[in-house]
Design a protein around this motif. Sequence first.
Motif, PDB file in Angstrom:
ATOM      1  N   SER A  45       0.937  -1.257   0.202  1.00 31.17           N
ATOM      2  CA  SER A  45       0.003   0.061   0.045  1.00 31.17           C
ATOM      3  C   SER A  45       0.881   1.359   0.110  1.00 31.17           C
ATOM      4  O   SER A  45       0.565   2.254  -0.478  1.00 31.17           O
ATOM      5  CB  SER A  45      -0.972   0.058   1.292  1.00 31.17           C
ATOM      6  N   PHE A  46       2.245   1.126   0.562  1.00 32.30           N
ATOM      7  CA  PHE A  46       3.118   2.182   0.634  1.00 32.30           C
ATOM      8  C   PHE A  46       3.360   2.732  -0.906  1.00 32.30           C
ATOM      9  O   PHE A  46       3.641   4.043  -1.140  1.00 32.30           O
ATOM     10  CB  PHE A  46       4.207   1.782   1.207  1.00 32.30           C
ATOM     11  N   MET A  47       3.336   1.970  -1.794  1.00 34.16           N
ATOM     12  CA  MET A  47       3.617   2.406  -3.224  1.00 34.16           C
ATOM     13  C   MET A  47       2.621   3.246  -3.809  1.00 34.16           C
ATOM     14  O   MET A  47       2.743   3.866  -4.497  1.00 34.16           O
ATOM     15  CB  MET A  47       3.540   1.073  -4.337  1.00 34.16           C
ATOM     16  N   GLY A  48       1.311   3.072  -3.374  1.00 33.42           N
ATOM     17  CA  GLY A  48       0.415   4.087  -3.655  1.00 33.42           C
ATOM     18  C   GLY A  48       0.556   5.487  -3.126  1.00 33.42           C
ATOM     19  O   GLY A  48       0.045   6.692  -3.516  1.00 33.42           O
ATOM     20  N   ASN A 170      -9.218  -7.613   3.576  1.00 36.63           N
ATOM     21  CA  ASN A 170      -9.875  -6.719   3.471  1.00 36.63           C
ATOM     22  C   ASN A 170      -9.781  -6.043   5.016  1.00 36.63           C
ATOM     23  O   ASN A 170      -9.675  -4.910   5.166  1.00 36.63           O
ATOM     24  CB  ASN A 170     -11.395  -6.906   3.335  1.00 36.63           C
ATOM     25  N   ILE A 171      -9.644  -6.795   5.874  1.00 32.11           N
ATOM     26  CA  ILE A 171      -9.668  -6.429   7.475  1.00 32.11           C
ATOM     27  C   ILE A 171      -8.135  -5.816   7.618  1.00 32.11           C
ATOM     28  O   ILE A 171      -8.039  -4.858   8.096  1.00 32.11           O
ATOM     29  CB  ILE A 171      -9.800  -7.610   8.422  1.00 32.11           C
ATOM     30  N   ALA A 172      -7.092  -6.520   7.108  1.00 30.70           N
ATOM     31  CA  ALA A 172      -5.747  -6.041   6.915  1.00 30.70           C
ATOM     32  C   ALA A 172      -5.681  -4.706   6.128  1.00 30.70           C
ATOM     33  O   ALA A 172      -4.802  -3.847   6.607  1.00 30.70           O
ATOM     34  CB  ALA A 172      -4.930  -7.214   6.116  1.00 30.70           C
ATOM     35  N   GLY A 173      -6.317  -4.553   5.153  1.00 28.92           N
ATOM     36  CA  GLY A 173      -6.316  -3.484   4.275  1.00 28.92           C
ATOM     37  C   GLY A 173      -6.986  -2.187   4.887  1.00 28.92           C
ATOM     38  O   GLY A 173      -6.352  -1.167   5.088  1.00 28.92           O
ATOM     39  N   ASN A 176      -4.302  -1.118   7.360  1.00 23.02           N
ATOM     40  CA  ASN A 176      -3.322  -0.526   6.365  1.00 23.02           C
ATOM     41  C   ASN A 176      -3.713   1.006   6.003  1.00 23.02           C
ATOM     42  O   ASN A 176      -2.885   1.964   6.084  1.00 23.02           O
ATOM     43  CB  ASN A 176      -3.041  -1.111   5.198  1.00 23.02           C
ATOM     44  N   PHE A 177      -4.785   1.133   5.546  1.00 19.41           N
ATOM     45  CA  PHE A 177      -5.209   2.480   5.237  1.00 19.41           C
ATOM     46  C   PHE A 177      -5.381   3.662   6.293  1.00 19.41           C
ATOM     47  O   PHE A 177      -5.144   4.619   6.086  1.00 19.41           O
ATOM     48  CB  PHE A 177      -6.547   2.421   4.314  1.00 19.41           C
ATOM     49  N   ILE A 178      -5.692   3.077   7.382  1.00 15.07           N
ATOM     50  CA  ILE A 178      -5.758   4.078   8.587  1.00 15.07           C
ATOM     51  C   ILE A 178      -4.338   4.206   9.090  1.00 15.07           C
ATOM     52  O   ILE A 178      -4.133   5.262   9.387  1.00 15.07           O
ATOM     53  CB  ILE A 178      -6.544   3.278   9.791  1.00 15.07           C
ATOM     54  N   LYS A 179      -3.538   3.297   9.220  1.00 16.46           N
ATOM     55  CA  LYS A 179      -2.143   3.424   9.526  1.00 16.46           C
ATOM     56  C   LYS A 179      -1.234   4.406   8.673  1.00 16.46           C
ATOM     57  O   LYS A 179      -0.499   5.232   9.112  1.00 16.46           O
ATOM     58  CB  LYS A 179      -1.639   2.281  10.079  1.00 16.46           C
ATOM     59  N   MET A 180      -1.400   3.959   7.627  1.00 15.48           N
ATOM     60  CA  MET A 180      -0.145   4.656   6.390  1.00 15.48           C
ATOM     61  C   MET A 180      -0.087   6.172   6.432  1.00 15.48           C
ATOM     62  O   MET A 180       1.053   6.599   6.799  1.00 15.48           O
ATOM     63  CB  MET A 180      -0.395   4.286   4.975  1.00 15.48           C
TER      64      MET A 180
END
Length: 233
Positions: A45-48, A170-173, A176-180
């Motif tokens: 997700s970091f690549m985004g 999806n839970i992991a996602g 991810n999107f909250i923490k990034m």
Amino acid sequence: MQHTNAHEKAVGEGTSYISCFKGVDLRRTEVAMGAWICQNWCGSSFMGWSTYFLERAGLATSNAFTMTIGQYALGAVGTIVSWFLMTYIGRRKLYLSGLSIQTVILVIIGGLGFASRDSMGASWAIGALLLVYTAVYDATVGPVCYAIVAECSSTRLRAKTIVLARIVYNIAGIINFIKMPYFLNADERKSSHLTYSAILTNSRLGRKSRTLLGWYLLPLHRMDLLPNSRVQG
């Protein structure tokens, strides 16, 4: 269509989601879930956020954007390369090798985060390593994950196993999107070069941050539990 529908009913008869957590099918379910969790938490997700990240690393906006375009081009090439690597190397070996290489790259990027933002050499090194990371990800973990998830489950439980694994993904996602955004903006002095797996460089977490890297690597230990599986290539 009628024949296919009747075949699917016959195959799925007598099975339930509980069956995915019994016996050897539990191992298969763990492998499917672990493969998708690792794909999500390996820094993909970091690549985004690469353009913003490179700007924070010290590159000019135009250079950061150019590097991002190159990143996507390398991603396309890497995906094509993965077709051949899966044939000759095997799913499991390719997946684990890719994760290992990505971990090393992200830790190096995190180490470069201690350099001054005025250091253009460090900034360009971070950009170059990010491109290498992208090429490795798209040649290994990115596409191989889908092959592993589809092939590791038993025929009768394949649909249910994939559903459960996708829910976990999806839970992991969500995490991810909250923490990034917090990882990238947590602290002006330390977060400018922060990466997901290299978060151990954040002084505010100290030694506790190593537990995050441990959680990232934990699902890998379940990848070797599936005997005589196509996951092993």
